[in-house]
Design a protein around this motif. Structure first.
Motif, mmCIF file in Angstrom:
data_model
loop_
_atom_site.group_PDB
_atom_site.id
_atom_site.type_symbol
_atom_site.label_atom_id
_atom_site.label_comp_id
_atom_site.label_asym_id
_atom_site.label_seq_id
_atom_site.Cartn_x
_atom_site.Cartn_y
_atom_site.Cartn_z
ATOM 1 N N SER D 215 10.507 -13.052 11.087
ATOM 2 C CA SER D 215 9.142 -13.582 11.071
ATOM 3 C C SER D 215 8.211 -12.898 12.072
ATOM 4 O O SER D 215 7.023 -13.198 12.105
ATOM 5 C CB SER D 215 9.170 -15.082 11.338
ATOM 6 N N ASP D 216 8.743 -11.987 12.870
ATOM 7 C CA ASP D 216 7.848 -11.208 13.737
ATOM 8 C C ASP D 216 7.100 -10.127 12.967
ATOM 9 O O ASP D 216 6.177 -9.513 13.483
ATOM 10 C CB ASP D 216 8.627 -10.564 14.893
ATOM 11 N N ILE D 217 7.539 -9.898 11.760
ATOM 12 C CA ILE D 217 6.788 -8.977 10.885
ATOM 13 C C ILE D 217 5.769 -9.824 10.125
ATOM 14 O O ILE D 217 6.127 -10.729 9.384
ATOM 15 C CB ILE D 217 7.723 -8.262 9.890
ATOM 16 N N HIS D 218 4.503 -9.548 10.375
ATOM 17 C CA HIS D 218 3.468 -10.407 9.789
ATOM 18 C C HIS D 218 2.953 -9.880 8.461
ATOM 19 O O HIS D 218 2.513 -10.645 7.601
ATOM 20 C CB HIS D 218 2.321 -10.565 10.788
ATOM 21 N N LEU D 219 3.003 -8.572 8.327
ATOM 22 C CA LEU D 219 2.460 -8.005 7.100
ATOM 23 C C LEU D 219 3.111 -6.661 6.825
ATOM 24 O O LEU D 219 3.402 -5.903 7.762
ATOM 25 C CB LEU D 219 0.942 -7.799 7.252
ATOM 26 N N PHE D 220 3.345 -6.393 5.551
ATOM 27 C CA PHE D 220 3.682 -5.047 5.086
ATOM 28 C C PHE D 220 2.619 -4.643 4.060
ATOM 29 O O PHE D 220 2.196 -5.470 3.252
ATOM 30 C CB PHE D 220 5.037 -5.031 4.354
ATOM 31 N N ARG D 221 2.225 -3.410 4.086
ATOM 32 C CA ARG D 221 1.354 -2.889 3.012
ATOM 33 C C ARG D 221 1.680 -1.430 2.768
ATOM 34 O O ARG D 221 1.951 -0.692 3.721
ATOM 35 C CB ARG D 221 -0.139 -2.993 3.404
ATOM 36 N N ASP D 222 1.638 -0.997 1.504
ATOM 37 C CA ASP D 222 1.791 0.439 1.254
ATOM 38 C C ASP D 222 0.440 1.051 0.923
ATOM 39 O O ASP D 222 -0.233 0.656 -0.020
ATOM 40 C CB ASP D 222 2.861 0.745 0.194
ATOM 41 N N PRO D 223 0.020 2.002 1.748
ATOM 42 C CA PRO D 223 -1.331 2.548 1.613
ATOM 43 C C PRO D 223 -1.394 3.617 0.537
ATOM 44 O O PRO D 223 -1.525 4.794 0.843
ATOM 45 C CB PRO D 223 -1.604 3.123 2.998
ATOM 46 N N THR D 224 -1.303 3.214 -0.721
ATOM 47 C CA THR D 224 -1.323 4.181 -1.823
ATOM 48 C C THR D 224 -2.773 4.615 -2.078
ATOM 49 O O THR D 224 -3.375 5.227 -1.203
ATOM 50 C CB THR D 224 -0.622 3.579 -3.056
ATOM 51 N N ARG D 225 -3.323 4.319 -3.227
ATOM 52 C CA ARG D 225 -4.721 4.707 -3.494
ATOM 53 C C ARG D 225 -5.646 4.167 -2.410
ATOM 54 O O ARG D 225 -5.528 3.023 -2.011
ATOM 55 C CB ARG D 225 -5.194 4.073 -4.813
ATOM 56 N N VAL D 275 5.280 5.707 2.156
ATOM 57 C CA VAL D 275 4.808 5.339 3.501
ATOM 58 C C VAL D 275 4.389 3.879 3.451
ATOM 59 O O VAL D 275 3.772 3.453 2.489
ATOM 60 C CB VAL D 275 3.582 6.196 3.906
ATOM 61 N N PHE D 276 4.770 3.109 4.472
ATOM 62 C CA PHE D 276 4.236 1.753 4.520
ATOM 63 C C PHE D 276 3.584 1.491 5.866
ATOM 64 O O PHE D 276 3.751 2.250 6.822
ATOM 65 C CB PHE D 276 5.310 0.700 4.208
ATOM 66 N N MET D 277 2.787 0.446 5.907
ATOM 67 C CA MET D 277 2.194 0.002 7.149
ATOM 68 C C MET D 277 2.753 -1.385 7.447
ATOM 69 O O MET D 277 2.991 -2.172 6.537
ATOM 70 C CB MET D 277 0.671 -0.054 7.023
ATOM 71 N N ALA D 278 2.957 -1.657 8.715
ATOM 72 C CA ALA D 278 3.434 -2.978 9.101
ATOM 73 C C ALA D 278 2.542 -3.506 10.220
ATOM 74 O O ALA D 278 2.075 -2.738 11.063
ATOM 75 C CB ALA D 278 4.883 -2.905 9.569
ATOM 76 N N VAL D 279 2.302 -4.795 10.180
ATOM 77 C CA VAL D 279 1.630 -5.457 11.299
ATOM 78 C C VAL D 279 2.685 -6.370 11.924
ATOM 79 O O VAL D 279 3.224 -7.247 11.247
ATOM 80 C CB VAL D 279 0.415 -6.270 10.822
ATOM 81 N N VAL D 280 3.010 -6.107 13.194
ATOM 82 C CA VAL D 280 4.087 -6.868 13.835
ATOM 83 C C VAL D 280 3.593 -7.453 15.148
ATOM 84 O O VAL D 280 2.624 -6.959 15.735
ATOM 85 C CB VAL D 280 5.331 -5.975 14.095
ATOM 86 N N SER D 281 4.254 -8.500 15.589
ATOM 87 C CA SER D 281 3.807 -9.103 16.846
ATOM 88 C C SER D 281 4.082 -8.128 17.989
ATOM 89 O O SER D 281 5.038 -7.348 17.961
ATOM 90 C CB SER D 281 4.501 -10.445 17.081
ATOM 91 N N ALA D 282 3.197 -8.168 18.980
ATOM 92 C CA ALA D 282 3.234 -7.194 20.070
ATOM 93 C C ALA D 282 4.615 -7.158 20.752
ATOM 94 O O ALA D 282 5.114 -6.087 21.114
ATOM 95 C CB ALA D 282 2.141 -7.499 21.080
ATOM 96 N N ASP D 283 5.243 -8.330 20.897
ATOM 97 C CA ASP D 283 6.539 -8.421 21.584
ATOM 98 C C ASP D 283 7.592 -7.464 21.026
ATOM 99 O O ASP D 283 8.386 -6.900 21.767
ATOM 100 C CB ASP D 283 7.157 -9.832 21.441
#
Ligand code: SF4
Ligand code: SF4
Ligand code: MG
Ligand code: MG
Ligand code: MG
Ligand code: MG
Ligand code: MG
Ligand code: MG
Ligand code: MG
Ligand code: MG
Ligand code: MG
Ligand code: MG
Lengths: 99, 339, 367, 339, 367, 99
Positions: D215-225, D275-283
């Motif tokens: 749950s420390d991973i808040h978001l995944f996104r793949d930056p395609t188009r 390639v993916f992008m992740a938003v994770v908690s700073a910790d």
């Protein structure tokens, strides 16, 4: 060859400055354009035989009836029913020949 | 239709940037709104238990608007029906567009509205989607793909393995109507007709039949491309049984019949929509037919034949005049003939 | 549909079948010249309800099947190399040329369009003034008036971008070719109703006289065909050889004089090659000199290599009724409807194609 | 490739008849064989429990074969990755083709092989499908749609609602590589390069990250188009938070950089695959990065920025030379510039 | 990348910035003529690390932005009505004409192709002998040699189906127009490095002399721009007015003589309309009489109605630095990058577009 | 206007019967064709500035170095470090002006 089917003329219009008669012909509920250039005497209400967009003949009602009187004419209609029974078997045989 | 500052679709609308967002948020999302719809994420998330059915189809019909409908409702009904044919209750659909540059927003909107209404009528949610735009001349106005997930009806036991000699074959309505409606507006073949496509969702009718007849229904199939003949052949091939069909029982409306005569087509090979075929055990066939006739889209249903031990893998038609012939699979597309 | 439904009435069919069974005493071999009639016989399942003694032989009367390879190659060349819009009837585009079919050429990018009528092709020419439009004008006598009319329409419209690639074949010479073949053992003919609609019956009198062979001009519906066969068998059983007209509702003795006029204006008689049979003298129509500007053969200089037919194909013997398809070594093996080696496998009314479908059944059942 | 009696796809292969069957049974079904694959029915049936993810994409790339891959693997990886981005374990895929008349069987077969290998590598089954053929000039060789169903990872709590100020933004690898690889073979723009598309399935890597960081991973996104810039803007918009990005941290390989300079493109807007992008908690950000660098396709991962309270809904980039600018969403397609 | 990376070195940037902050004592207004420099200033975030006293004004140096409506309409006409293959640089096709942009025309079926180079358009003409190919040759002096070369290549190849629609504008007359405008208060110029690469510096001497205005020929990378600005500010602070060359690694005093020869062969000087500014005498190049057969203007008789610019658009004042975009009544309302009413909103380096993006941020932050 | 970037000439070939020199020019690892007609003396190994497919100038290494010596030349390099610190604040102010 030569798929042609009978339809009834619904309306007629002139094209090419009046030189060419084109008809709307009805075939069992659908309507298709056909040239009447080969059947100069065809009129609205007449049945014409249409092949690839061209009416190639009028259909003669009286002549058509002859087919249904032919067997009678050749005088054999009475004996038919019993034969029809016999033939049912022969039909099935015919089929098995092909399958 | 919402006020937009563009009238036609351009490549930018598929770029994934502002225009894509504008397009989607201009009303597409609103129109299809539902609790699960793609939360601006890459997919939809939902809970479903048990045995699931999953199906997809791409829709490439030309013209896009045709007598009786458009590609939008076709795309919804198609996948809804494919799920129903599996014995499932359709639940969630994905919706993916391939738009050709130059499609007008007005056309797109009309298609979207049809999609909305078709989904509502079928009782399914569109929960995720995608939009691509291709260059002019690299598409054909609009292609649509739908995929769908459904729950298998608890009483359903649909499988070609259940089909046995003696089973009756039923069609749910008049055949060939859709294909002929499309043909009537094709370049070079056009004719005037009041024939309209009968595209429809069949899931409600199928559900009621499953409620009542359960495992006595052995197979459902929708005879879309390739028509009734192709489905019959596939059943014969898969079951390794024979099929006999009675031509005079096959329901075809007069205008469709006329068009087939004119173009030299055989209605058995013409595409259908809104029509399904069922293989049911002989015991229930008459009840099934009676019930079906009372349900939506079932009025013109008919028993057209039966499964037999003879001539395995072959479909034999008894013609109206009492002759017999083998019905083969279609070789290539059906094309109008001159002879 | 009037004039169709009555002629498909099962009760009338039953009566005719019964009468046929009653009067047939010996084996008879009858050729229906016309592929449309073959189609109707097959589609309605008539072949297997006829008395077993009657053998129907399927004649060469399918214009699509007998169009020579060279002409298909020519059409392909025009579509692929000359960038023309090639218009054609639907059943023509599946027939393979020496390398491929028009359908395959279309798939590879050639602009090939399927038309219900040649008059539509003229419209295409009108709408595409910057393109050359060629109509692949195949057909027997029946189709000639329509193909000819398209030329007259184009002329009236002053179109310079319309022409036809004519592949017109004629029935009487083909009939004589069949009769004259020693191996062919045809005892009577059903003459093609729609061909006679145009040309009348007068051409056939001399044939009947000369060869003492019964001939009945026949229509296309089940009742028509059965009446035609019955009339033929009655002649055969009675030892007669007359020309009769079963299809009198549309066929007049003199034919359609208007149509004949139009044909005379646009076409001229010439020798012609028939696929699977070879060249038959005076058996085809070419575009007349008067209309030369609408002749795709003259308009485009095309020099197509004549390619031999598949050596193993016995189409000639099939088309004349000398051999049955399953007597061909390629039948069902290298040669199938998907990949036909010869004319009779090409279209659904070709004899080999028809037998192929039945034999499939047979194999399965026998297995 | 199997021996076939046709070399190119024609309309008949989409007619639903013999040719369609020939095409499919010539090896397509064999190639993709698995226990559930479309039993000649209208859909697939399987059992799945719990929270499910469902996603779709259509693939319309031109050219179909490009340096580093082809449309086939792209179509598999794309939907696999979209499911992974939802925090799901991808399970079942549908596969739908829109073929243009004239596509050679050889090209189609090569694409099919890529599909097979990509599906195997990702560990997903292709369970249902569809094939349509459109006329020459109404398509672009081949379009593919895939839809997919997956099971949400038990530890996953992926949602833009979980993103908060302080969270770090991570990209899993070098950006813009795929888009530039494609651009290098476009008519009028061609250039020589060894750049290859980095299309890849990301689900195994994502699963391992979820196993560890939950749950420390808040978001995944793949930056395609639309590229990284578009995803950043979408995150800012959806979370109503600001985003700061450090240009010098953004991984771009030198050749991609060179091509962007030449054509006047900004790598932030160029499409990515693999390639993916992740938003994770700073910790956990540093641990996450360290772990990611050990996983498949994660070697070049980098922390490129963070979520901030300031300038809500805005993405601000600190340039390499220390200046700042706002990164907007892409307006229309990125086109090569002369100025 | 050599000759790029060094000029983006953050440490060098820091030194230049520090020096600038140190020496700047008063407010200065400097115009960078070139849109490419505007783009670099924005992209690298240079504007907000400059001393606050320095105001950079974005000049009219974007060839795409200043291409007049009428010419875009003409290109549209050729593409839509004359069925030509219209080739264009990527950033040109998004600019709206009076009714639509080339991008929209393309979406509606026109054959419009994006090229990296006009030499590629010549190849398209070679490959499509039956089609007319027109290259929409927009540009300042920098692009003129390439556009001219395409004509020479076409001539060498003997192509009859290639022509260019020239929209060539010249920097010095525009610079003078800006200076001469009473409301414009530009105190110094960064001259456009790539324009001077072709034309050299000699043209600018008289302007510096006549108007006593500092001018530095400047490159495009952050270090270039900062050095150019530093050199300019040093002049300003010292009360000097010289022509200096920051970009000596590519700019020679005499320019590129080969390029000038090619230009002289293909183009001739003429009055030209600048979108948003109006007609400036002798400020553009047309195709020369010698090359008339490659002039799309002469080849196709096009009579395009001159359409007035949007009345509310104050582009003229923006392009001369007289007003800021947010002083325009349409800014951010009817006029946005997606739907630009005037030139400076059109491309990403247009002043209005640049401000639009920032103001979006501002609004958000203020809200 | 006028996006032009420097690249290194990898190879040269002649087109139009030897009339036109075309080069393969390398830009950070990618290679693109460019006409050398405007730079008749450019040779393999030289850096040229390329705009829309045409090399419009050679790039002069020696002149390039001047930019890095300029601050030194104007004799102020020593005092820079402390200013740089101060400017950090001013930079942030600059940014907030825009946001
Ligand atoms: S089976 Fe084929 S090869 Fe044999 S005769 Fe018939 S068409 Fe010719
Ligand atoms: S905001 Fe638009 S209307 Fe106003 S000056 Fe700029 S371009 Fe013209
Ligand atoms: Mg399906
Ligand atoms: Mg369509
Ligand atoms: Mg379906
Ligand atoms: Mg998507
Ligand atoms: Mg189905
Ligand atoms: Mg998706
Ligand atoms: Mg493609
Ligand atoms: Mg995706
Ligand atoms: Mg399907
Ligand atoms: Mg995604």
């Amino acid at each position: 060859m030569c798929l042609a089917i009978p339809g009834k003329i619904k309306s007629i219009e002139y094209q090419y400055d009046g030189l060419v008669r084109m008809a709307k012909v009805v075939f069992g509920g659908i309507t298709k354009e056909a040239s009447l250039e080969m059947v100069p005497d065809a009129q609205v209400g007449d049945y014409v035989l249409v092949h690839v967009g061209v009416a190639i003949s009028k259909v003669d009602e009286e002549e058509a009836q002859k087919t249904f009187k032919y067997l009678e004419e050749i005088g054999e209609i009475d004996e038919l029913v019993e034969h029809a029974q016999i033939d049912k078997n022969s039909i099935d045989e015919g089929i098995s020949k092909f399958l | 239709m919402p006020q937009l500052d563009f009238e036609v679709i351009t490549l930018g609308h598929g770029s994934g940037g502002v225009l894509t967002n504008k397009l989607l948020e201009s009303g597409v999302f609103d129109l299809l709104k539902n609790p699960i719809l793609d939360d601006h994420h890459d997919g939809a998330i939902f809970q479903l238990e048990g045995k699931l059915a999953f199906s997809t189809d791409s829709y490439v019909i030309s013209p896009v608007f045709f007598p009786g409908g458009n590609i939008g409702e076709l795309a919804i009904n198609g996948t809804v029906n494919d799920l129903a044919m599996c014995g499932a209750i359709p639940k969630y659909l994905s919706l993916s567009f391939i738009l050709e540059e130059g499609l007008t927003m007005q056309e797109f909107w009309e298609i979207l509205l049809s999609i909305k209404f078709a989904a509502e009528k079928a009782g399914v949610y569109i929960v995720t989607g995608d939009t691509k735009v291709v260059e002019r001349g690299k598409g054909d106005k609009i292609f649509i793909n739908t995929a769908g997930v459904g729950q298998i009806h608890p009483k359903a036991e649909i499988s070609s393995r259940k089909v046995q000699a003696g089973d009756k074959i039923i069609v749910s309505g008049n055949i060939a109507t859709h294909g002929i409606a499309i043909m009537s507006v094709r370049e070079g073949l056009e004719f005037e007709t009041s024939i309209e496509s009968d595209t429809a969702n069949l899931n409600h009718t199928v559900k009621e039949l499953l409620d009542t007849f359960g495992s006595d229904i052995h197979l459902f199939r929708d005879p879309t491309r390739g028509g009734v003949a192709t489905v019959l052949n596939e059943i014969a091939r898969d079951t390794k049984l024979g099929i006999n069909i009675i031509q005079k029982n096959i329901p075809v409306i007069e205008e469709v019949y006329g068009a087939c005569e004119l173009l030299g087509l055989d209605p058995l090979y013409v595409a259908n929509e809104g029509v399904f075929m069922a293989v049911v055990s002989a015991d229930v066939a008459n009840d099934f037919l009676a019930k079906l006739k009372t349900l939506e889209n079932g009025l013109d249903a008919a028993i057209i034949g039966e499964v037999v031990e003879e001539h395995p893998k072959q479909v034999v038609l008894q013609s109206k005049i009492g002759g017999k012939r083998v019905i083969n699979m279609l070789v290539g597309e059906q094309l109008p003939r001159i002879c | 549909m009037k004039f169709l439904s009555e002629f498909r009435d099962p009760e009338v069919v039953e009566q005719y079948i019964a009468e046929l069974h009653k009067i047939t005493t010996r084996p008879w071999t009858i050729m229906e010249i016309c592929g449309g009639q073959t189609h109707s016989l097959v589609k309605n399942g008539i072949l297997n309800i006829l008395p077993k003694q009657i053998t129907m032989v399927h004649g060469p009367g399918c214009p699509v099947c007998v169009t020579p390879l060279t002409l298909i190659d020519k059409a392909l060349y025009l579509a692929e190399e000359k960038n023309v819009i090639l218009c054609s009837y639907g059943d023509m585009i599946r027939v393979p040329g020496s390398k491929k079919s028009l359908l395959e050429a279309k798939a590879s990018g050639a602009d090939i369009r399927i038309m219900y009528s040649p008059l539509e092709a003229v419209k295409i020419a009108q709408e595409n003034p910057s393109r050359e439009v060629v109509f692949f004008a195949v057909g027997f006598e029946t189709t000639a008036p329509a193909n000819a009319l398209s030329v007259l329409h184009a002329q009236r419209l002053g179109l310079k971008n319309y022409s036809i690639l004519a592949s017109h074949v004629l029935v009487p010479p083909a009939m004589e070719a069949v009769i004259n073949d020693e191996e062919a053992k045809i005892e009577a003919f059903l003459a093609a109703g729609h061909v006679c609609t145009i040309m009348g019956m007068n051409e056939y009198e001399p044939i009947v006289e000369k060869y003492k062979i019964p001939m009945v001009v026949t229509g296309f519906e089940p009742v028509d065909l059965l009446q035609g066969i019955l009339m033929t068998v009655r002649q055969l059983e009675n030892g007669e050889a007359k020309l009769e007209n079963q299809y009198s509702r549309v066929v007049k003795a003199e034919g359609n004089l208007e149509a004949q006029k139009v044909i005379a204006k646009v076409f001229k008689t010439d020798d012609r090659e028939w696929r699977g049979i070879g060249t038959i003298p005076k058996s085809g129509w070419e575009v007349s000199d008067e209309m030369a500007e609408f002749d795709a053969n003259k308009k485009f200089s095309v020099n197509i290599q004549k390619v031999p037919e598949c050596a193993d194909c016995i189409a000639g013997q099939i088309l004349k009724g000398i051999k049955k398809p399953f007597e061909c070594s390629q039948f069902g093996k290298a040669c199938t409807p998907l990949n036909p080696l010869g004319a009779p496998m090409v279209s659904s009314e070709g004899a080999c194609a028809a037998y192929y479908h039945y034999s499939e059944a047979t194999e399965e059942v026998l297995a």
